[in-house]
Design a protein around this motif. Structure first.
Motif: not given
Length: 225
Positions: A60-65
């Protein structure tokens, strides 16, 4: 009614969230992986995103970044079974607007989404408003309703920080780094002292409390409207 995108790989959790939010009148679309979630986020005009921390394909953090890097500032609530404070701070620093640990109550999830939807749209506006609170970012003057607030520079900076994140839990570590510019978290009650002084200035006799303590985490500013 809001248009919400849920990116969650656990089908049972997703079905519960979908059912609850739809019953509250929201339109909710579900994706079960990082790559498909990112594609849906880019391709739709969403009012808010609900993103699980751990996802297949990419987390999810990769998506958000990726979204933040592309200039997408859609409010995002991160969901995670990771309860470590450092993990929460990391998620918020990488672009999350709020962070909710699993397991969670559906009512709390809905309340946090509602708080994100009330967030000021233009973070660069010269007037910052949350309920009856108002800060003129040019002159540095503040008001609650018709009452002028007599704020010291650090109190003003602290209040602006909280007002940019209404309804979001702000940790002491975040305040030490972003308001005091410390690169470490000292063993001190400095923040609690300043928050206490700010509370007294914000809350005249008969006025509702605005800054609330969140046990074990930090503080949150709740609109009085």
């Amino acid at each position: 009614m809001a248009r919400l995108l849920l990116i969650e790989d656990d089908a049972e959790t997703a079905e519960e969230v979908l059912g609850d939010l739809r019953n509250r009148g929201h339109v909710v679309h579900w994706e079960a992986s990082g790559p498909t979630g990112r594609t849906a986020a880019v391709g739709g005009a969403w009012d808010a995103l609900i993103i699980d921390r751990m996802l297949p394909g990419c987390d999810g953090l990769t998506v958000l970044q990726a979204l933040r890097g592309a200039g997408d500032q859609t409010p995002a609530l991160l969901l995670s079974a990771l309860t470590d404070v450092d993990e929460r701070i990391r998620g918020l620093r990488l672009g999350g607007d709020d962070y909710l640990t699993k397991p969670f109550a559906l009512g709390e999830l809905a309340a946090r989404i509602e708080a994100l939807l009330r967030r000021p749209v233009d973070a660069d506006a010269t007037i910052l408003r949350v309920g009856t609170l108002e800060i003129d970012l040019i002159t540095g003057t503040g008001h609650r309703g018709q009452r002028t607030l007599d704020l010291l520079p650090r109190e003003l900076k602290l209040l602006i920080y909280l007002m940019r994140r209404p309804g979001q839990v702000v940790t002491r570590a975040m305040l030490f780094e972003d308001v005091w510019n410390y690169s470490f978290v000292p063993k001190s009650n400095l923040i609690d002292v300043h928050v206490g002084r700010l509370r007294r200035k914000l809350e005249a006799a008969g006025e509702r409390s605005l800054i609330h303590s969140v046990r074990g985490l930090g503080f949150t500013l709740i609109s009085d409207d």
